[in-house]
Motif scaffolding. Structure first.
Motif, PDB file in Angstrom:
ATOM      1  N   GLU A 178      40.533  40.257  50.357  1.00 10.35           N
ATOM      2  CA  GLU A 178      40.638  41.703  50.183  1.00 10.35           C
ATOM      3  C   GLU A 178      40.247  42.110  48.763  1.00 10.35           C
ATOM      4  N   LYS A 179      40.730  41.358  47.780  1.00 13.48           N
ATOM      5  CA  LYS A 179      40.435  41.618  46.373  1.00 13.48           C
ATOM      6  C   LYS A 179      40.115  40.307  45.671  1.00 13.48           C
ATOM      7  N   ILE A 180      39.277  40.410  44.638  1.00 11.18           N
ATOM      8  CA  ILE A 180      38.936  39.251  43.820  1.00 11.18           C
ATOM      9  C   ILE A 180      39.064  39.653  42.357  1.00 11.18           C
ATOM     10  N   PHE A 181      39.811  38.858  41.604  1.00 10.16           N
ATOM     11  CA  PHE A 181      39.961  39.052  40.167  1.00 10.16           C
ATOM     12  C   PHE A 181      39.198  37.929  39.484  1.00 10.16           C
ATOM     13  N   VAL A 182      38.105  38.270  38.803  1.00  6.78           N
ATOM     14  CA  VAL A 182      37.243  37.289  38.154  1.00  6.78           C
ATOM     15  C   VAL A 182      37.530  37.351  36.659  1.00  6.78           C
ATOM     16  N   THR A 183      37.974  36.237  36.094  1.00  6.27           N
ATOM     17  CA  THR A 183      38.437  36.291  34.715  1.00  6.27           C
ATOM     18  C   THR A 183      38.148  34.976  34.007  1.00  6.27           C
ATOM     19  N   GLY A 184      38.446  34.939  32.727  1.00  8.32           N
ATOM     20  CA  GLY A 184      38.272  33.737  31.934  1.00  8.32           C
ATOM     21  C   GLY A 184      38.495  34.038  30.477  1.00  8.32           C
ATOM     22  N   CYS A 185      38.954  33.022  29.757  1.00 10.58           N
ATOM     23  CA  CYS A 185      39.253  33.127  28.332  1.00 10.58           C
ATOM     24  C   CYS A 185      38.127  32.495  27.529  1.00 10.58           C
ATOM     25  N   SER A 186      37.714  33.135  26.440  1.00  5.78           N
ATOM     26  CA  SER A 186      36.740  32.579  25.499  1.00  5.78           C
ATOM     27  C   SER A 186      35.417  32.313  26.203  1.00  5.78           C
ATOM     28  N   ALA A 187      34.930  31.059  26.208  1.00  2.00           N
ATOM     29  CA  ALA A 187      33.695  30.760  26.933  1.00  2.00           C
ATOM     30  C   ALA A 187      33.805  31.185  28.393  1.00  2.00           C
ATOM     31  N   GLY A 188      35.011  31.121  28.935  1.00  2.00           N
ATOM     32  CA  GLY A 188      35.225  31.559  30.305  1.00  2.00           C
ATOM     33  C   GLY A 188      35.046  33.054  30.501  1.00  2.00           C
ATOM     34  N   LEU A 199      29.798  36.798  42.915  1.00  2.00           N
ATOM     35  CA  LEU A 199      30.918  36.968  43.841  1.00  2.00           C
ATOM     36  C   LEU A 199      30.854  38.306  44.551  1.00  2.00           C
ATOM     37  N   ARG A 200      30.516  39.354  43.808  1.00  2.00           N
ATOM     38  CA  ARG A 200      30.399  40.682  44.433  1.00  2.00           C
ATOM     39  C   ARG A 200      29.264  40.714  45.444  1.00  2.00           C
ATOM     40  N   GLU A 201      28.168  40.040  45.153  1.00  2.00           N
ATOM     41  CA  GLU A 201      27.037  40.019  46.080  1.00  2.00           C
ATOM     42  C   GLU A 201      27.384  39.254  47.348  1.00  2.00           C
ATOM     43  N   HIS A 202      28.175  38.201  47.222  1.00  4.00           N
ATOM     44  CA  HIS A 202      28.546  37.422  48.410  1.00  4.00           C
ATOM     45  C   HIS A 202      29.605  38.133  49.238  1.00  4.00           C
ATOM     46  N   TYR A 203      30.653  38.609  48.569  1.00  3.42           N
ATOM     47  CA  TYR A 203      31.752  39.268  49.278  1.00  3.42           C
ATOM     48  C   TYR A 203      31.530  40.777  49.250  1.00  3.42           C
ATOM     49  N   LYS A 204      30.693  41.246  50.139  1.00  2.00           N
ATOM     50  CA  LYS A 204      30.257  42.645  50.091  1.00  2.00           C
ATOM     51  C   LYS A 204      31.362  43.636  50.427  1.00  2.00           C
ATOM     52  N   ASN A 205      32.410  43.191  51.096  1.00  2.00           N
ATOM     53  CA  ASN A 205      33.498  44.096  51.482  1.00  2.00           C
ATOM     54  C   ASN A 205      34.743  43.941  50.620  1.00  2.00           C
ATOM     55  N   ALA A 206      34.675  43.111  49.605  1.00  2.00           N
ATOM     56  CA  ALA A 206      35.839  42.894  48.753  1.00  2.00           C
ATOM     57  C   ALA A 206      35.828  43.834  47.556  1.00  2.00           C
ATOM     58  N   SER A 207      37.016  44.132  47.065  1.00  2.00           N
ATOM     59  CA  SER A 207      37.173  44.865  45.809  1.00  2.00           C
ATOM     60  C   SER A 207      37.166  43.833  44.684  1.00  2.00           C
ATOM     61  N   VAL A 208      36.201  43.926  43.753  1.00  2.00           N
ATOM     62  CA  VAL A 208      36.024  42.923  42.708  1.00  2.00           C
ATOM     63  C   VAL A 208      36.334  43.540  41.351  1.00  2.00           C
ATOM     64  N   VAL A 209      37.219  42.870  40.619  1.00  2.00           N
ATOM     65  CA  VAL A 209      37.607  43.293  39.268  1.00  2.00           C
ATOM     66  C   VAL A 209      37.316  42.152  38.313  1.00  2.00           C
ATOM     67  N   GLN A 210      36.639  42.447  37.204  1.00  2.00           N
ATOM     68  CA  GLN A 210      36.311  41.429  36.198  1.00  2.00           C
ATOM     69  C   GLN A 210      37.064  41.728  34.912  1.00  2.00           C
ATOM     70  N   PHE A 211      37.608  40.674  34.275  1.00  2.00           N
ATOM     71  CA  PHE A 211      38.368  40.818  33.032  1.00  2.00           C
ATOM     72  C   PHE A 211      37.979  39.688  32.094  1.00  2.00           C
ATOM     73  N   ARG A 267      35.060  46.974  38.959  1.00  2.00           N
ATOM     74  CA  ARG A 267      35.727  47.352  37.723  1.00  2.00           C
ATOM     75  C   ARG A 267      35.506  46.232  36.722  1.00  2.00           C
ATOM     76  N   LEU A 268      34.926  46.569  35.591  1.00  2.00           N
ATOM     77  CA  LEU A 268      34.606  45.605  34.551  1.00  2.00           C
ATOM     78  C   LEU A 268      35.471  45.876  33.326  1.00  2.00           C
ATOM     79  N   SER A 269      35.812  44.826  32.578  1.00  2.00           N
ATOM     80  CA  SER A 269      36.711  45.045  31.442  1.00  2.00           C
ATOM     81  C   SER A 269      36.610  43.904  30.437  1.00  2.00           C
ATOM     82  N   GLN A 270      37.062  44.214  29.213  1.00  2.08           N
ATOM     83  CA  GLN A 270      37.169  43.221  28.142  1.00  2.08           C
ATOM     84  C   GLN A 270      38.487  43.391  27.413  1.00  2.08           C
ATOM     85  N   ASN A 311      32.500  52.460  34.933  1.00  2.00           N
ATOM     86  CA  ASN A 311      33.454  51.554  35.568  1.00  2.00           C
ATOM     87  C   ASN A 311      33.854  50.405  34.647  1.00  2.00           C
ATOM     88  N   PHE A 312      33.852  50.650  33.341  1.00  2.00           N
ATOM     89  CA  PHE A 312      34.259  49.671  32.345  1.00  2.00           C
ATOM     90  C   PHE A 312      35.431  50.203  31.536  1.00  2.00           C
TER      91      PHE A 312
END
Length: 364
Positions: A178-188, A199-211, A267-270, A311-312
């Motif tokens: 249903e939702k995907i939270f894509v995240t990582g610290c430093s190099a991640g 991930l967004r391209e593959h899961y076309k019906n999911a809500s994707v948030v990047q942090f 939703r994109l974020s830093q 959306n950032f």
């Protein structure tokens, strides 16, 4: 952070996890009222180690593996570990300790990994944790030789190969989150923004948030032109996005702009601290300036994304600490009147929060 050696270790063929795809079942108590548990739900509770084998590898040829923790809701965290980078004989020589060169034993018990904390927005989510041991911010696909003669060193910059192996498992075993939270610290953090598009391209019906946790992308032109090419990251770029020009990625904000424009529902974020000591260290190692030069460039980059990408959102905290996801302070940190964990909860589960910044950011 290091992995806990007490984690159960599995070398599980993909087919045995994606049970439905195999036409069989391994459920012990299978029956009409207890259907077989396929995919990620077939794993034991807690952290499971998966060894994909194949072409995956760490920088010196050590094996690569990743961790999977099944949750109880149809939501997924894909997390990329941090751990420095290398791009020259000086930075890639064994013993220099400027990057994580093997898969370690991280405890994964505090911060976002504290699944008993009721304030944790992700405590019930599935979690795929992709370690980092290739020195290429999860982007590379090359074997590079640095130095000459007896002092030459070969480095397997195969971060993208490792990520694809982990994502292939995810695609087969988490079919429709249903939702995907894509995240990582430093190099991640750089892994999170690049692979969030995949991930967004593959899961076309999911809500994707990047942090992105502590990865502002402040680099020098010399590093971009002379050093980054040794990683050969081109194959990982989301080139299906119109107008994405790899030559422009000397400014990381271009990647945010292009992904944000192509997927306006993402939703994109830093997250950054105003004088992040690790990011300043690497900027200086690339031939850049000191703390103030990095801080000014970081703010300018974030401002650029905010102005061009609706959306950032950004969260800027005082101090010099590097990364927040794994720290106990994940639950207590405040900046600009906003508590980080509440801000992040809104980013993932509510209305997109406005960007916040420290009122008195102080000096390095």
């Amino acid at each position: 952070m290091r992995f806990n050696p007490a984690f159960p270790r599995f070398h599980i063929p993909l087919c045995l996890l994606a049970i439905a795809a195999c036409g069989g079942s391994s459920a012990k108590d299978e029956g009409p009222n207890n259907p077989p548990r396929a995919g990620i739900l077939s794993l034991p509770s807690g952290w499971n180690t998966i060894e994909p084998g194949g072409e995956t590898t760490c920088a010196r040829g050590d094996p690569f593996e990743y961790l999977v923790r099944p949750g109880t809701v149809n939501r997924l965290i894909v997390e990329f570990r941090g751990g420095g980078a290398c791009w020259s004989a000086a930075t890639c020589s064994p013993g220099d300790d400027i990057f994580q060169e093997t898969v370690g034993d991280d405890p994964l018990t505090t911060g976002i990994y504290d699944h008993d904390n009721p304030d944790n927005p992700f405590r019930d989510w599935h979690h795929v944790y992709i370690p980092y041991c290739t020195g290429d911010i999860h982007w590379g696909d090359n074997v590079a030789t640095y130095g000459e003669g007896s002092s030459a060193v070969n480095v397997r910059h195969k971060g993208a190969v490792n990520v694809r192996a982990a994502l292939d498992w995810v695609y087969a075993n988490v079919p429709a989150p249903e939702k995907i939270f894509v995240t990582g610290c430093s190099a991640g953090a750089y892994g999170s923004i690049l692979w969030s598009a995949h991930l967004r391209e593959h899961y076309k019906n999911a809500s994707v948030v990047q942090f992105a946790d502590s990865g502002a992308g402040v680099i020098t032109d010399a590093f971009f032109n002379d050093s980054l090419p040794s990683w050969k990251p081109e194959g990982a770029y989301p080139m299906w996005i119109p107008g994405l020009d790899p030559a422009e990625l000397v400014n990381l904000y271009v990647l945010y702009e292009k992904i944000g424009a192509h997927y306006p529902d993402m939703r994109l974020s830093q997250y950054n601290t105003v004088h992040d000591e690790d990011q300043i260290f690497f900027f200086s190692a690339m031939g850049g300036g000191g703390a103030e030069a990095w801080s000014e460039a970081m703010r300018a980059s974030v401002d650029h994304i905010e102005a061009s990408t609706p959306n950032f959102s950004a969260y800027l905290a005082a101090g010099s600490a590097h990364c927040i996801l794994w720290r106990p302070e994940f639950y207590t940190l405040e900046s600009g009147g906003a508590r980080l964990v509440r801000w992040l909860d809104a980013l993932v589960n509510g209305e997109p929060p406005p960007s916040v910044a420290c009122d008195d950011c102080g000096s390095p």
